[in-house]
Design a protein around this motif. Sequence first.
Motif, PDB file in Angstrom:
ATOM      1  N   ARG A 188       0.831  -1.207   0.000  1.00  0.00           N
ATOM      2  CA  ARG A 188       0.000   0.000   0.000  1.00  0.00           C
ATOM      3  C   ARG A 188       0.863   1.254   0.000  1.00  0.00           C
ATOM      4  N   PHE A 189       1.971   1.215   0.731  1.00  0.00           N
ATOM      5  CA  PHE A 189       2.900   2.340   0.713  1.00  0.00           C
ATOM      6  C   PHE A 189       3.458   2.555  -0.690  1.00  0.00           C
ATOM      7  N   ILE A 190       3.886   1.481  -1.349  1.00  0.00           N
ATOM      8  CA  ILE A 190       4.441   1.603  -2.693  1.00  0.00           C
ATOM      9  C   ILE A 190       3.372   2.099  -3.674  1.00  0.00           C
ATOM     10  N   GLU A 191       2.154   1.655  -3.512  1.00  0.00           N
ATOM     11  CA  GLU A 191       1.066   2.151  -4.364  1.00  0.00           C
ATOM     12  C   GLU A 191       0.891   3.657  -4.184  1.00  0.00           C
ATOM     13  N   GLY A 192       1.025   4.122  -2.937  1.00  0.00           N
ATOM     14  CA  GLY A 192       0.935   5.553  -2.680  1.00  0.00           C
ATOM     15  C   GLY A 192       2.090   6.312  -3.297  1.00  0.00           C
ATOM     16  N   VAL A 193       3.290   5.729  -3.217  1.00  0.00           N
ATOM     17  CA  VAL A 193       4.460   6.349  -3.848  1.00  0.00           C
ATOM     18  C   VAL A 193       4.246   6.458  -5.352  1.00  0.00           C
ATOM     19  N   HIS A 194       3.745   5.400  -5.955  1.00  0.00           N
ATOM     20  CA  HIS A 194       3.462   5.406  -7.395  1.00  0.00           C
ATOM     21  C   HIS A 194       2.464   6.508  -7.740  1.00  0.00           C
ATOM     22  N   HIS A 195       1.473   6.700  -6.887  1.00  0.00           N
ATOM     23  CA  HIS A 195       0.450   7.727  -7.115  1.00  0.00           C
ATOM     24  C   HIS A 195       1.040   9.131  -7.118  1.00  0.00           C
ATOM     25  N   VAL A 196       1.915   9.430  -6.173  1.00  0.00           N
ATOM     26  CA  VAL A 196       2.398  10.806  -6.027  1.00  0.00           C
ATOM     27  C   VAL A 196       3.570  11.140  -6.938  1.00  0.00           C
ATOM     28  N   LEU A 197       4.295  10.119  -7.418  1.00  0.00           N
ATOM     29  CA  LEU A 197       5.454  10.391  -8.258  1.00  0.00           C
ATOM     30  C   LEU A 197       5.048  10.694  -9.699  1.00  0.00           C
ATOM     31  N   ARG A 198       5.762  11.625 -10.297  1.00  0.00           N
ATOM     32  CA  ARG A 198       5.625  11.880 -11.727  1.00  0.00           C
ATOM     33  C   ARG A 198       6.374  10.789 -12.499  1.00  0.00           C
ATOM     34  N   PRO A 199       6.049  10.582 -13.762  1.00  0.00           N
ATOM     35  CA  PRO A 199       6.828   9.635 -14.570  1.00  0.00           C
ATOM     36  C   PRO A 199       8.308  10.021 -14.557  1.00  0.00           C
ATOM     37  N   TYR A 217       8.881  -5.379  -0.622  1.00  0.00           N
ATOM     38  CA  TYR A 217       9.045  -4.071  -1.267  1.00  0.00           C
ATOM     39  C   TYR A 217       9.457  -4.230  -2.726  1.00  0.00           C
ATOM     40  N   LEU A 218      10.414  -5.097  -2.995  1.00  0.00           N
ATOM     41  CA  LEU A 218      10.886  -5.270  -4.365  1.00  0.00           C
ATOM     42  C   LEU A 218       9.793  -5.853  -5.260  1.00  0.00           C
ATOM     43  N   ASP A 219       9.006  -6.789  -4.735  1.00  0.00           N
ATOM     44  CA  ASP A 219       7.906  -7.358  -5.518  1.00  0.00           C
ATOM     45  C   ASP A 219       6.849  -6.308  -5.828  1.00  0.00           C
ATOM     46  N   ALA A 220       6.528  -5.478  -4.838  1.00  0.00           N
ATOM     47  CA  ALA A 220       5.540  -4.418  -5.066  1.00  0.00           C
ATOM     48  C   ALA A 220       6.034  -3.425  -6.104  1.00  0.00           C
ATOM     49  N   LEU A 221       7.316  -3.084  -6.034  1.00  0.00           N
ATOM     50  CA  LEU A 221       7.891  -2.167  -7.017  1.00  0.00           C
ATOM     51  C   LEU A 221       7.839  -2.766  -8.418  1.00  0.00           C
ATOM     52  N   GLU A 222       8.160  -4.045  -8.535  1.00  0.00           N
ATOM     53  CA  GLU A 222       8.120  -4.704  -9.843  1.00  0.00           C
ATOM     54  C   GLU A 222       6.693  -4.764 -10.382  1.00  0.00           C
ATOM     55  N   VAL A 228      13.928  -0.898 -10.564  1.00  0.00           N
ATOM     56  CA  VAL A 228      14.769  -0.875  -9.358  1.00  0.00           C
ATOM     57  C   VAL A 228      16.215  -0.680  -9.799  1.00  0.00           C
ATOM     58  N   GLU A 229      16.713   0.523  -9.604  1.00  0.00           N
ATOM     59  CA  GLU A 229      18.059   0.877 -10.054  1.00  0.00           C
ATOM     60  C   GLU A 229      19.134   0.466  -9.055  1.00  0.00           C
ATOM     61  N   VAL A 256      16.759   2.301  -4.543  1.00  0.00           N
ATOM     62  CA  VAL A 256      16.383   3.371  -5.457  1.00  0.00           C
ATOM     63  C   VAL A 256      15.533   2.762  -6.557  1.00  0.00           C
ATOM     64  N   ALA A 257      14.338   3.301  -6.754  1.00  0.00           N
ATOM     65  CA  ALA A 257      13.440   2.774  -7.776  1.00  0.00           C
ATOM     66  C   ALA A 257      12.831   3.916  -8.574  1.00  0.00           C
ATOM     67  N   LYS A 258      12.848   3.765  -9.885  1.00  0.00           N
ATOM     68  CA  LYS A 258      12.373   4.808 -10.798  1.00  0.00           C
ATOM     69  C   LYS A 258      11.013   4.430 -11.390  1.00  0.00           C
ATOM     70  N   LYS A 259      10.077   5.353 -11.312  1.00  0.00           N
ATOM     71  CA  LYS A 259       8.757   5.139 -11.904  1.00  0.00           C
ATOM     72  C   LYS A 259       8.843   5.284 -13.415  1.00  0.00           C
TER      73      LYS A 259
END
Length: 260
Positions: A188-199, A217-222, A228-229, A256-259
């Motif tokens: 849920r935290f990662i979903e929120g991060v995805h929401h607020v970050l710009r491409p 965390y890594l699975d949610a990011l993927e 994941v840089e 470090v993970a890039k949207k």
Amino acid sequence: CAGQVTPADLDARTAGKTGLWGRFVKWSYRWLGDSVYPAKADFCNCGADLGVRIPKPELIRREGVETGSREYKMQLYGAALYYHMATMTTEVTKKAQPDMLRDKDVLEVACMRGGGARYLAEVVGPKRYLGTDNLQEHVDRCRREHGEWPGLEFQVVDAHHLAETLPEESFDFVICIQAAASFEDPRRFIEGVHHVLRPGGRLLLADAITRDTNMKYLDALEDLDFDVELAADISRAVHAVGLCLIPKGLSYMHIVAKKE
């Protein structure tokens, strides 16, 4: 986050008890946040000795904190960890990017006393830096002690409610230092991060976590198509400071993970 772990209490009693770290972190953050850390310190993380001199070290000095004291080490090496997070997307020191956050919109999740937020706001020159915490008393202290710096703001926001609280695609970076171990729902935290970050925006995260939590965390990011840089273990640099003993079975990870 400027973090939620008491260096004084991370001793041999926690070694090997990986569940205790997360439970203690969560409990101490909610009930002991303003008393468990030295009152004069406003960097509340384990710090890291990365062999790099931080810029403008005079900014971490506080009235009544003597050079060489435990509080001074918390300030100095806590700032070093913040600066490392704000300038590094690889493990290669020569590839540091001192201007990575310059003129950018930055969100910090779980900023606690706000020392790291203030330091980065002064040193790396973001356009806007919003420090958030889920406790009103922490935000009140941040506003009282650091709120006068241009572009620096503080707001009560729960790490699990970023998407419900903050506008979509409103930040270039999300920083979270020493808080992720206490989050009940990493996805849920990662979903929120995805929401607020710009491409093209990045999550910069650091904390002592178990392998299982790291994989969550890594699975949610993927799953959310982050690139994941970096996923580097910086435990040795944290241990070198001497403030925290990381329990066996945990690693202090820098992610470090890039949207996309």
